[in-house]
Design a protein around this motif. Sequence first.
Motif, PDB file in Angstrom:
ATOM      1  N   PRO A 256      40.451  44.041  45.868  1.00  0.00           N
ATOM      2  CA  PRO A 256      41.014  42.824  45.286  1.00  0.00           C
ATOM      3  C   PRO A 256      40.998  41.675  46.292  1.00  0.00           C
ATOM      4  N   GLU A 257      40.608  40.505  45.818  1.00  0.00           N
ATOM      5  CA  GLU A 257      40.671  39.339  46.708  1.00  0.00           C
ATOM      6  C   GLU A 257      42.058  38.727  46.657  1.00  0.00           C
ATOM      7  N   ARG A 258      42.707  38.922  45.506  1.00  0.00           N
ATOM      8  CA  ARG A 258      44.059  38.381  45.333  1.00  0.00           C
ATOM      9  C   ARG A 258      45.000  39.520  44.953  1.00  0.00           C
ATOM     10  N   LEU A 259      46.275  39.352  45.310  1.00  0.00           N
ATOM     11  CA  LEU A 259      47.283  40.385  45.069  1.00  0.00           C
ATOM     12  C   LEU A 259      47.371  40.778  43.591  1.00  0.00           C
ATOM     13  N   HIS A 260      47.326  39.781  42.707  1.00  0.00           N
ATOM     14  CA  HIS A 260      47.583  40.053  41.287  1.00  0.00           C
ATOM     15  C   HIS A 260      46.306  40.091  40.439  1.00  0.00           C
ATOM     16  N   GLU A 261      45.178  40.363  41.107  1.00  0.00           N
ATOM     17  CA  GLU A 261      43.895  40.387  40.392  1.00  0.00           C
ATOM     18  C   GLU A 261      43.865  41.460  39.299  1.00  0.00           C
ATOM     19  N   ARG A 262      43.280  41.091  38.163  1.00  0.00           N
ATOM     20  CA  ARG A 262      43.186  42.055  37.053  1.00  0.00           C
ATOM     21  C   ARG A 262      41.829  42.728  37.040  1.00  0.00           C
ATOM     22  N   THR A 263      41.740  43.856  36.328  1.00  0.00           N
ATOM     23  CA  THR A 263      40.470  44.581  36.232  1.00  0.00           C
ATOM     24  C   THR A 263      40.386  45.374  34.927  1.00  0.00           C
TER      25      THR A 263
END
Length: 282
Positions: A256-263
């Motif tokens: 993840p590049e960001r803490l709250h990244e979705r997938t």
Amino acid sequence: MTDVIETVFDVVASTAPDVRGGLAGRRVYESEANPSGERQLEADVYADGLLEERLLEIDAVGGYASEERESVIGDDGDYYVAADPLDGSSNLRSNNTMGTLFGVYEEPLPADGTALIASGFVLYGPITTMVTAREGTVTEAVIEDDGSRRIVEPDLTLPEEPTVYGFGGRVPQWHEAFADYVETVESELKLRYGGAMIGDVNQVLTYGGIFGYPGLTDRPNGKLRLLFEGHPIAHIVESAGGASSNGERSLLECTPERLHERTPLFVGNDEYIERLEAVLSS
Ligand code: FDP
């Protein structure tokens, strides 16, 4: 030497009766949304506060991050815990299953899936159970009223004959290739969808099959978060002999590049994940 991972497992287990005991009076919404823009229940905030306080009391735990807060708390230590304190909390109003999910990383957050060294979840079902994964072994325990763990399955593995499936997101928003795949799955397995990822994945761990929350036409990365949900659940299912995917590769190979990244998130028996990746890449 203290086993820090076991200490983390013990702290989460001993917090579970408090989280469960606090649910009944916390079914109302907070005025604030969480960092992903979703409404928070008082129960989400309560569980998050308990975990933050108790996990950061462990000397070797340097940082705590959760779905309910904007940034990482603390930054100095050997281990970092990422948690979804109350996964499936929208099930609280309807009094259905929910859980607590966490991963223990040996690098500051947000970290690569390969930095995840242990993971686990608590399931607040008719009984409170806890599944933990470390060093390639998955263990299931019942959490007693005093917060201790009584192991009921020391080596949990996915059944070889899968029987259940569950997919999130509204069908009109599914991409065509995914909808075609689901049609084949429907003819082979039985639908079981409860609306809390941990409950749904626990059915897959128990009966075999596949759970997924795909990318949608109006939400390309789906709903679930890589760090708080994707990595830990992938680690558990892969340790139990299954597979995980974001549609292309293992979730543990995703950074993840960001803490709250979705997938997009899929876990289950190898055969079903392999077929899914083949369909989505063609
Ligand atoms: P919830 O919003 O209730 O916390 O974490 C997100 C999650 O639940 C998952 O547990 C669950 O699988 C999913 O959302 C359910 O989403 P839908 O309501 O779209 O089915």
